[in-house]
Design a protein around this motif. Structure first.
Motif, PDB file in Angstrom:
ATOM      1  N   MET A   1     -21.348  34.945 -26.436  1.00 51.16           N
ATOM      2  CA  MET A   1     -20.967  33.491 -26.917  1.00 51.16           C
ATOM      3  C   MET A   1     -22.204  32.754 -26.910  1.00 51.16           C
ATOM      4  N   ALA A   2     -22.519  31.682 -27.916  1.00 57.08           N
ATOM      5  CA  ALA A   2     -23.748  31.013 -28.301  1.00 57.08           C
ATOM      6  C   ALA A   2     -23.732  30.217 -27.017  1.00 57.08           C
ATOM      7  N   LYS A   3     -25.028  29.807 -26.592  1.00 52.18           N
ATOM      8  CA  LYS A   3     -25.530  28.974 -25.783  1.00 52.18           C
ATOM      9  C   LYS A   3     -25.126  27.441 -25.919  1.00 52.18           C
ATOM     10  N   ILE A   4     -24.518  26.809 -24.946  1.00 50.28           N
ATOM     11  CA  ILE A   4     -23.948  25.515 -25.067  1.00 50.28           C
ATOM     12  C   ILE A   4     -25.118  24.493 -24.612  1.00 50.28           C
ATOM     13  N   GLU A   5     -25.431  23.500 -25.732  1.00 47.88           N
ATOM     14  CA  GLU A   5     -26.388  22.582 -25.509  1.00 47.88           C
ATOM     15  C   GLU A   5     -26.016  21.345 -25.657  1.00 47.88           C
ATOM     16  N   TYR A   6     -25.893  20.767 -24.264  1.00 47.79           N
ATOM     17  CA  TYR A   6     -25.397  19.125 -24.255  1.00 47.79           C
ATOM     18  C   TYR A   6     -26.618  18.221 -24.786  1.00 47.79           C
ATOM     19  N   ARG A   7     -26.339  17.487 -25.864  1.00 53.74           N
ATOM     20  CA  ARG A   7     -27.469  16.700 -26.373  1.00 53.74           C
ATOM     21  C   ARG A   7     -27.075  15.188 -25.885  1.00 53.74           C
ATOM     22  N   ASN A   8     -27.998  14.128 -25.282  1.00 50.95           N
ATOM     23  CA  ASN A   8     -27.543  12.727 -25.081  1.00 50.95           C
ATOM     24  C   ASN A   8     -28.640  11.983 -25.705  1.00 50.95           C
ATOM     25  N   ALA A   9     -28.346  11.505 -27.084  1.00 52.54           N
ATOM     26  CA  ALA A   9     -28.981  10.643 -27.656  1.00 52.54           C
ATOM     27  C   ALA A   9     -29.764   9.346 -27.027  1.00 52.54           C
ATOM     28  N   LYS A  10     -28.814   8.894 -26.137  1.00 53.77           N
ATOM     29  CA  LYS A  10     -29.004   7.579 -25.269  1.00 53.77           C
ATOM     30  C   LYS A  10     -29.018   6.536 -26.269  1.00 53.77           C
ATOM     31  N   LEU A  11     -28.266   6.236 -27.236  1.00 52.42           N
ATOM     32  CA  LEU A  11     -28.233   5.165 -28.289  1.00 52.42           C
ATOM     33  C   LEU A  11     -27.560   4.050 -27.547  1.00 52.42           C
ATOM     34  N   SER A  12     -28.424   2.919 -27.868  1.00 51.70           N
ATOM     35  CA  SER A  12     -27.978   1.779 -27.366  1.00 51.70           C
ATOM     36  C   SER A  12     -26.518   1.536 -28.024  1.00 51.70           C
ATOM     37  N   PRO A  13     -25.373   0.646 -27.465  1.00 49.76           N
ATOM     38  CA  PRO A  13     -24.265   0.543 -27.773  1.00 49.76           C
ATOM     39  C   PRO A  13     -24.081  -0.060 -29.156  1.00 49.76           C
ATOM     40  N   LEU A  14     -25.118  -0.703 -29.736  1.00 49.17           N
ATOM     41  CA  LEU A  14     -24.892  -1.311 -31.181  1.00 49.17           C
ATOM     42  C   LEU A  14     -25.944  -0.548 -32.111  1.00 49.17           C
ATOM     43  N   LYS A  15     -26.657   0.311 -31.945  1.00 47.65           N
ATOM     44  CA  LYS A  15     -27.599   1.187 -32.681  1.00 47.65           C
ATOM     45  C   LYS A  15     -26.741   2.407 -33.369  1.00 47.65           C
ATOM     46  N   ILE A  16     -27.364   3.028 -34.218  1.00 48.52           N
ATOM     47  CA  ILE A  16     -26.961   4.012 -35.260  1.00 48.52           C
ATOM     48  C   ILE A  16     -28.347   4.893 -35.414  1.00 48.52           C
ATOM     49  N   LYS A  17     -28.147   6.220 -35.639  1.00 47.53           N
ATOM     50  CA  LYS A  17     -29.318   7.342 -35.995  1.00 47.53           C
ATOM     51  C   LYS A  17     -28.899   7.713 -37.410  1.00 47.53           C
ATOM     52  N   LEU A  18     -29.539   7.284 -38.351  1.00 53.56           N
ATOM     53  CA  LEU A  18     -29.101   7.773 -39.624  1.00 53.56           C
ATOM     54  C   LEU A  18     -30.493   8.411 -40.252  1.00 53.56           C
ATOM     55  N   PHE A  81     -29.500  23.847 -47.072  1.00 45.61           N
ATOM     56  CA  PHE A  81     -28.407  23.037 -47.023  1.00 45.61           C
ATOM     57  C   PHE A  81     -28.981  21.739 -46.608  1.00 45.61           C
ATOM     58  N   VAL A  82     -28.507  20.772 -47.280  1.00 46.19           N
ATOM     59  CA  VAL A  82     -29.032  19.212 -46.936  1.00 46.19           C
ATOM     60  C   VAL A  82     -27.942  18.389 -46.527  1.00 46.19           C
ATOM     61  N   TYR A  83     -27.682  17.579 -45.698  1.00 44.82           N
ATOM     62  CA  TYR A  83     -26.714  16.856 -45.181  1.00 44.82           C
ATOM     63  C   TYR A  83     -27.086  15.721 -44.568  1.00 44.82           C
ATOM     64  N   LEU A  84     -26.237  14.603 -44.590  1.00 43.99           N
ATOM     65  CA  LEU A  84     -26.773  13.065 -44.161  1.00 43.99           C
ATOM     66  C   LEU A  84     -25.859  13.213 -42.876  1.00 43.99           C
ATOM     67  N   SER A  85     -26.667  12.746 -41.690  1.00 48.59           N
ATOM     68  CA  SER A  85     -25.981  12.542 -40.505  1.00 48.59           C
ATOM     69  C   SER A  85     -26.198  11.127 -40.158  1.00 48.59           C
ATOM     70  N   VAL A  86     -24.833  10.637 -39.767  1.00 50.03           N
ATOM     71  CA  VAL A  86     -25.043   9.014 -39.345  1.00 50.03           C
ATOM     72  C   VAL A  86     -24.272   9.051 -37.772  1.00 50.03           C
ATOM     73  N   GLU A  87     -25.278   9.138 -36.698  1.00 51.13           N
ATOM     74  CA  GLU A  87     -24.854   9.216 -35.410  1.00 51.13           C
ATOM     75  C   GLU A  87     -24.551   7.831 -34.798  1.00 51.13           C
ATOM     76  N   PHE A  88     -23.542   7.610 -34.163  1.00 48.02           N
ATOM     77  CA  PHE A  88     -23.224   6.372 -33.485  1.00 48.02           C
ATOM     78  C   PHE A  88     -22.559   6.339 -32.122  1.00 48.02           C
ATOM     79  N   PRO A  89     -22.578   5.350 -31.297  1.00 47.18           N
ATOM     80  CA  PRO A  89     -21.840   5.314 -30.039  1.00 47.18           C
ATOM     81  C   PRO A  89     -20.604   5.192 -30.152  1.00 47.18           C
ATOM     82  N   LEU A  90     -19.688   5.411 -29.292  1.00 45.92           N
ATOM     83  CA  LEU A  90     -18.378   5.124 -29.221  1.00 45.92           C
ATOM     84  C   LEU A  90     -18.196   3.660 -29.356  1.00 45.92           C
ATOM     85  N   ALA A  91     -19.025   2.854 -28.936  1.00 43.58           N
ATOM     86  CA  ALA A  91     -18.913   1.397 -28.831  1.00 43.58           C
ATOM     87  C   ALA A  91     -18.808   1.000 -30.193  1.00 43.58           C
TER      88      ALA A  91
END
Length: 387
Positions: A1-18, A81-91
């Motif tokens: 099984m692949a190694k599991i890596e937990y990532r915590n970007a610690k985004l502010s509640p109203l921020k995004i990472k694009l 392979f090129v892709y767009l990633s829009v990461e955002f908090p649950l808020a």
């Protein structure tokens, strides 16, 4: 099984990472995190592994990766392979979830199985252009608007497609943990849904995440309490109960262990960082104008649609956008037109009309006021750079 890596970007509640990413080599680890991520495949093909399933994807593939999706990407025949990633908090996903009923409805939507969605080329271009514009502005209301736009697009596609078939008890155990985290006995509810024993459910969670049921459950609850803290109308006690903590003392203890500060101190920090959303009416104004800017909308028409008096509407514009309705609408239109000129093949006249201006002369006059040059100069500069 692949190694599991937990990532915590610690985004502010109203921020995004694009960001646009190029996959040169395959991920070695499965990743998961508290944030949500919209993925749009821009170029090439790849294999997307989610939990214990693998899916072939290519240009136009559009999906929402959620916290219970342990995922990684593989190349196909060394193809870039090129892709767009829009990461955002649950808020930003919760938006107006200020009561338990709306919160539960939002959670239900987020637990739907993963469908195979592909966007047309024209819609892909619209998404990329919208993202490029929002990234340059760095404004929390535009961040919310973008997530709202992508979520609406995603939901519309969901209505047309059947769910992706999932039979894995490991996958479903982790998904149902997210669904039933509010219950007093979520493991029993999950076990009943899957016709398994609680012990089997705990084993399934361990196999998939290399973690325990209780740790995963607490992670979900804490993530959701932080998301709800952007709403200043909710007390900390109400937030903790909405998210499944039935003891305020236990909530405070778990929160402190995770964040090394009390819930009250964390919330005060959000206030100081201007990371609390205090007006949904302002958000509704922005969303309405972003939806109908191409049409010849007027102040009275807009206030009627939003059920606000003209006086209240103008007060909101001045308070949250520091300008009048007319200026706000013009700013949106001129930004859209500028984006069309620098990213598309439209003429100045076509860009003006598409952005909601009635004629190119008015557009040119307004454009020059905002950018100290004419739209034709910008158009010629783009053409020169591409020749």
């Amino acid at each position: 099984m692949a190694k599991i890596e937990y990532r915590n970007a610690k985004l502010s509640p109203l921020k995004i990472k694009l960001v646009c990413r190029k996959l040169a080599i395959a991920d070695k680890n499965l990743h998961y995190h508290n944030e949500l991520v919209f993925i749009l495949a821009i170029k090439g093909s790849a294999i997307l592994q989610i939990n214990d399933n693998q899916i072939s994807i290519s240009q136009g593939f559009f999906c929402l990766l959620e916290p219970y999706h342990l995922h990684r990407l593989f190349n196909i025949k060394q193809e870039n392979f090129v892709y767009l990633s829009v990461e955002f908090p649950l808020a930003l996903a919760l938006l107006i979830s200020q009561n338990k009923k709306v919160y539960q409805t939002t959670m239900k939507f987020l637990q739907q199985s993963l469908p195979l969605i592909y966007l047309s080329e024209s819609v892909q271009k619209k998404v990329l252009a919208y993202c490029q514009w929002v990234k340059k502005q760095d404004d929390y209301l535009l961040n919310i608007s973008l997530i709202g736009f992508l979520s609406t697009l995603y939901i519309d596609q969901l209505k047309k497609l059947a769910d992706y078939s999932i039979k894995s008890s490991n996958w479903l155990s982790l998904q149902y943990l997210q669904t039933f985290h509010q219950n007093q006995a979520p493991i029993k509810t999950t076990a009943k849904q899957l016709q398994l024993t609680p012990v089997k459910v705990q084993q399934a969670i361990g196999q998939l995440t290399n973690s325990t049921w209780q740790r995963q459950l607490n992670q979900v609850r804490l993530r959701n309490t932080v998301a709800l803290m952007i709403f200043d109308g909710l007390s900390l006690n109400a937030i903790s109960r909405i998210c499944g903590y039935h003891s305020e003392a236990n909530f405070c203890k778990q929160f402190f262990q995770q964040f090394q500060q009390t819930p009250a101190a964390y919330r005060q920090q959000l206030v100081q960082q201007d990371q609390q959303l205090v007006s949904f009416e302002a958000l509704e104004i922005l969303n309405y104008l972003l939806t109908y800017y191409q049409q010849p909308i007027k102040l009275l028409q807009t206030t009627i649609a939003l059920k606000l008096s003209p006086t209240k509407f103008q007060q909101l514009c001045q308070t949250y956008f520091h300008c009048s309705f007319k200026v706000l609408l013009t700013q949106i239109r001129i930004n859209v037109a500028h984006r069309l000129l620098i990213t598309g093949k439209l003429s100045v006249f076509q860009a003006a009309i598409k952005a909601g201006f009635q004629d190119s002369n008015t557009f040119t006059r307004v454009y020059k006021r905002y950018y100290q040059t004419t739209p034709q100069v910008i158009k010629n500069r783009r053409k020169f750079n591409h020749d």
